[in-house]
Structure formats: C-alpha cells, structure tokens
Design an enzyme around this catalytic site. Structure first.
Site, PDB file in Angstrom:
ATOM      1  CG  ASP A 125      -2.442   4.630   3.695  1.00 48.08           C
ATOM      2  OD1 ASP A 125      -2.322   5.023   2.524  1.00 48.08           O
ATOM      3  OD2 ASP A 125      -3.412   4.935   4.414  1.00 48.08           O
TER       4      ASP A 125
ATOM      5  CG  HIS B  85      -6.118   1.686   5.212  1.00 49.82           C
ATOM      6  ND1 HIS B  85      -7.480   1.558   5.188  1.00 49.82           N
ATOM      7  CD2 HIS B  85      -5.793   2.500   4.173  1.00 49.82           C
ATOM      8  CE1 HIS B  85      -7.965   2.269   4.181  1.00 49.82           C
ATOM      9  NE2 HIS B  85      -6.955   2.838   3.545  1.00 49.82           N
TER      10      HIS B  85
ATOM     11  CG  HIS C 284      -0.561  14.895   1.453  1.00 47.97           C
ATOM     12  ND1 HIS C 284      -1.347  14.798   0.319  1.00 47.97           N
ATOM     13  CD2 HIS C 284      -1.046  13.973   2.323  1.00 47.97           C
ATOM     14  CE1 HIS C 284      -2.264  13.853   0.511  1.00 47.97           C
ATOM     15  NE2 HIS C 284      -2.099  13.336   1.700  1.00 47.97           N
TER      16      HIS C 284
ATOM     17  NE  ARG D  53       0.131  11.286  -2.566  1.00 45.93           N
ATOM     18  CZ  ARG D  53      -0.945  10.796  -1.975  1.00 45.93           C
ATOM     19  NH1 ARG D  53      -1.863  10.153  -2.668  1.00 45.93           N
ATOM     20  NH2 ARG D  53      -1.132  10.939  -0.681  1.00 45.93           N
TER      21      ARG D  53
ATOM     22  CG  HIS E 197      -1.096   6.552  -1.567  1.00 48.87           C
ATOM     23  ND1 HIS E 197      -2.196   6.346  -2.376  1.00 48.87           N
ATOM     24  CD2 HIS E 197      -1.442   6.081  -0.348  1.00 48.87           C
ATOM     25  CE1 HIS E 197      -3.171   5.793  -1.659  1.00 48.87           C
ATOM     26  NE2 HIS E 197      -2.739   5.619  -0.428  1.00 48.87           N
TER      27      HIS E 197
ATOM     28  CG  HIS F 160     -10.440   3.413   1.764  1.00 53.22           C
ATOM     29  ND1 HIS F 160      -9.384   4.258   1.972  1.00 53.22           N
ATOM     30  CD2 HIS F 160     -11.496   3.968   2.431  1.00 53.22           C
ATOM     31  CE1 HIS F 160      -9.768   5.282   2.736  1.00 53.22           C
ATOM     32  NE2 HIS F 160     -11.042   5.127   3.023  1.00 53.22           N
TER      33      HIS F 160
ATOM     34  CG  HIS G 183      -2.044   0.875   1.224  1.00 56.71           C
ATOM     35  ND1 HIS G 183      -3.258   0.552   1.784  1.00 56.71           N
ATOM     36  CD2 HIS G 183      -2.200   2.123   0.728  1.00 56.71           C
ATOM     37  CE1 HIS G 183      -4.101   1.557   1.627  1.00 56.71           C
ATOM     38  NE2 HIS G 183      -3.483   2.525   0.992  1.00 56.71           N
TER      39      HIS G 183
ATOM     40  CG  ASN H 138      -5.015   7.317  -4.526  1.00 51.50           C
ATOM     41  OD1 ASN H 138      -3.936   6.757  -4.704  1.00 51.50           O
ATOM     42  ND2 ASN H 138      -5.286   8.004  -3.441  1.00 51.50           N
TER      43      ASN H 138
END
Ligand SMILES: [Zn+2]
Length: 435
Positions: free
Chosen positions: A300, A227, A304, A60, A58, A174, A56, A90
C-alpha cells in the site's frame, strides 16, 4: 552470474550459483563455472529468490506526479527487491478506461520493474456504474478495485462480481463502510479517546469483509481483500477459506509492525487507511500470516508530497511509503522470534511477498506471466538477492520515491535487497539503482 547464495523458491531451499543468459536462468548449481565475460554478483550470506511482487502500489501517475511517477515508484520498488508491482487505479483520471490503462502500461514499459495495472470496478470509482471491465481485461488487467474506497452498494458489487466471474478476473476490495468510517482519522479505541481524535471502528472494515464473503458465496466469483487490519477480519477470512470460498487476503507491513499508540504525538506520518490498529490486531495478523489465512503482504505504498502530508492529523491525507522498507519490516515482524512465536522461514516470508501475490495478480506462469519463480533453468530471470543481516538507516532524503512520508525515518532496519535482476538485467547492484 549470482554467486554463493542460498536459492529459495516455492520448491525449497538449496545452496547454488545462478547463471543468467539472455534474460533467462541458464544454470542453477553449486560451484558453477563463471561464464567468460560474465558480470558476477556476490550473494555470499544472501538468499537468492524470485523477485518480490507487490499487489498494492500507488504510483500516482497520471495526475499525481508531484507525489510519485511510474519511473520513480518503479525505481523504489526495484531497490526494495520487487520485480513487479500492481499499480492502483485511483489516479487522476482513474483507470476506468482502456486509454488510461494503456497510458500507465506504456509508462511502465521501460521501468525498472514490471508495472501491471489494476482497473477500477466502477466509472470514476464512484460506486455507481461498472467500468468497461471486459475492455480492460482484454489489455491484460486481472485485478479490479475502487481502492481508496470500497464499493458501498451491495447490488453494484454483486453485478461486478458476476461480470468478473465471466471474465475470469478478480475483484480486490478496500473494505470500509463509508458511513461508519466517516469523519475518523485513526482507529476508534482507547488511544482515539485519550487523544480526542475521531476514530474509525474496526467494524467499518469487518462489515464489508463479511458482506463480500457472502457475495463470493452467492456469485462464485473471486474476491481479494486488500490491506486487512483487524483480528476479526482475519477470522472471517479464515472461516470463508475453511468453507472453500474463492477468497484471498493481504496485509501491509505497517499493520504487522505498528499500533495506534504511534498516533500519540498526532504525527500524520502514522495516518493510514485502514488505520493502525491495536496490539492484539497486530498479533492476530502475524498469526494469520503464519497459518495461511493471509496470502500476501502488500505495501500500500502511498506517496504524498510534504506540502500535503505535513499538515494536522485531521487535514493530512492517509498513507505512507512502503516499497523500500517492506522487506526489512516484514522480516522483523515475521522472520524473527521475539514475542514467543516461531519465526517464519525465509521460504514462508517469500511466499507472502513473491509467488503468492504473483499468483493472485495473474503475473505467474499459471497466469501467463513470468513472475514468482521458480528459479530453474529456462525460467525468466526475475530475481532478488536479499541480505537478511544487512543493517541500514532509513534516510528519507535518499529514498527513490518523490515523497518522504516514511514512518521509519532515522530508524535502523535489518534486511535489505542487495541486488535485483529484471528479465536478466541487473537493475539494482549492491543496493544502488543502475538506472
Ligand atoms: Zn485502500
């Protein structure tokens, strides 16, 4: 050659040197001769294990390159001891077509860890029309998820599961009922009332876990729960497994280590989705890891950029970095005694972080991949060397990620990946990325 460590894999534990040649483990034996011209990696006091595998992550890219790229995320992963990560879909655009999946796979081809791709369950992750799962599966995609949101419509989820069963792939959910979670920024409970912050009740997660267990029973398809964060979610999964249903589950390092009390200062670095829960939930999740209810720890990792994350608690997006700190946080939460529980053995911790997630993602030998071990002659050399006693201070400025949103900034952690070997190439040596 990796010299002087204790080799730990699914088969057990033994003191041995590991000789790697042409990307493959050539010899595993104590006191092996150093081959002429060999690079020697010192593993004294260390555990030599199959590389960690993150279900899991991200990354980006495409669309969020200001937060992370495949390259920077993969470097953070290698520094954390990971030799494979599953990139969440995503992105912008999302991975709901073969073209975007191929883009991420090609970006990952030269990265410092294997980058596998999860596909979206529905087009645009909007929960309405199924993504071309067959086309994506033909590219090797084995996990599908709309992560960031759960599939709300039960009929869409049923159809997706029926389709997934035919393809032999796994749907990763999720679990969050959007209507019940709507407007919440942290766990709904004592702390959210005290702070006056709208909360997300535990039931928003548990309702969808219960629903999808029912759908797994109805369709016979495999469901992986992303998660999980509450004690009752873990209990639901335990009951489903006792019934023999094909479900698996993961937890994050932060849900094993932190509670909603961390939000007392309204610091958005602690805002995650699902939110940090209560101390009782943390204890239940740790116990679920120990007894086999939970199959994997997954980071996860959710980068950001500061201009977005350094906002008010309400305005900031949820998510925290995880790849470089996961191992230390998990070792502290599960691998050491401290609250009356028996600590998990290194083998049990590595099962949660290496071969069990590799199996769920179809990245192990059974799935046609080369991750998760065992460490034996002829096996691909995807390895990490872990120094369980190394202490280090987390300096956000020195992390490989493009983002800085770590809750561990300034904290001293114990346990670190010392070397990481990807298909025979030492990509991390003595804690330093080699490229
Ligand atoms: Zn999620």
């Amino acid at each position: 050659m990796i010299r002087g460590g204790t080799v730990v894999d699914a088969g057990g534990e033994r003191v041995a040197d590991v000789v790697v040649r042409a990307g493959v483990v050539a010899e595993v034996a104590p006191g092996a001769d150093v081959p002429v011209g060999a690079t020697v990696l010192d593993a004294g006091g260390c555990v030599v294990a199959p590389g960690l595998v993150d279900l899991h992550t991200h990354l980006r890219q495409p669309g969020g390159e200001d937060a992370e790229t495949v390259e920077t995320g993969a470097r953070a992963a290698a520094l954390g001891g990971f030799t494979a990560v599953v990139a969440m879909p995503n992105t912008d655009p999302p991975v709901d077509s073969a073209a975007v999946a191929l883009e991420v796979l090609s970006l990952g081809a030269g990265a410092t860890c294997q980058v596998a791709v999860a596909g979206a369950i529905t087009m645009g992750r909007s929960g309405e029309h199924l993504a071309p799962m067959g086309e994506l599966a033909a590219l090797g995609v084995r996990l599908f998820t709309d992560d960031g949101t759960g599939v709300q419509d039960v009929a869409v989820m049923r159809r997706a599961l029926e389709y997934a069963r035919g393809l032999g792939v796994t749907l990763a959910q999720h679990c969050e009922d959007a209507a019940l979670a709507c407007g919440g920024h942290m766990h709904e409970g004592e702390w959210s009332s005290r702070l006056g912050v709208p909360g997300v009740p535990a039931e928003a997660e548990e309702l969808m876990v219960a629903r999808d267990i029912a759908l797994a029973r109805l369709t016979g398809a495999r469901v992986h729960f992303l998660h999980l964060s509450t004690a009752r979610s873990a209990a639901l999964v335990a009951a489903a497994k006792a019934e023999g249903l094909p479900v698996t589950a993961e937890v994050t390092p932060h849900h094993l280590a932190l509670t909603d009390a961390e939000l007392a200062g309204y610091d958005p670095v602690f805002k995650v989705n699902p939110p940090l829960r209560t101390g009782a939930d943390v204890e239940a999740l740790r116990a679920a890891c120990a007894c086999g209810t939970i199959d994997a720890v997954a980071t996860d990792h959710a980068p950001h950029p500061p201009e977005r994350k350094d906002a008010t608690l309400e305005a900031a997006p949820p998510g925290m970095l995880g790849l470089q700190t996961a191992l230390a946080v998990v070792l502290a939460a599960l691998g050491t005694a401290g609250d009356g529980r028996a600590p998990l053995s290194p083998q049990a911790v590595l099962a949660l972080m290496s071969w069990q997630p590799a199996h769920i993602a179809g990245l192990d030998r059974a799935g046609g991949g080369d991750q998760g071990g065992p460490v034996e002659p002829g096996a691909p050399a995807n390895l990490c060397v872990i120094d369980p006693a190394a202490t280090w201070e987390v300096d956000p400025a020195r992390l490989a990620s493009r983002s800085r949103n770590t809750p561990w900034a300034g904290r001293v952690l114990t346990g670190r990946a010392r070397h990481t070997v990807l298909r025979g190439e030492p990509v991390v040596v003595d804690g330093e990325a080699q490229r």
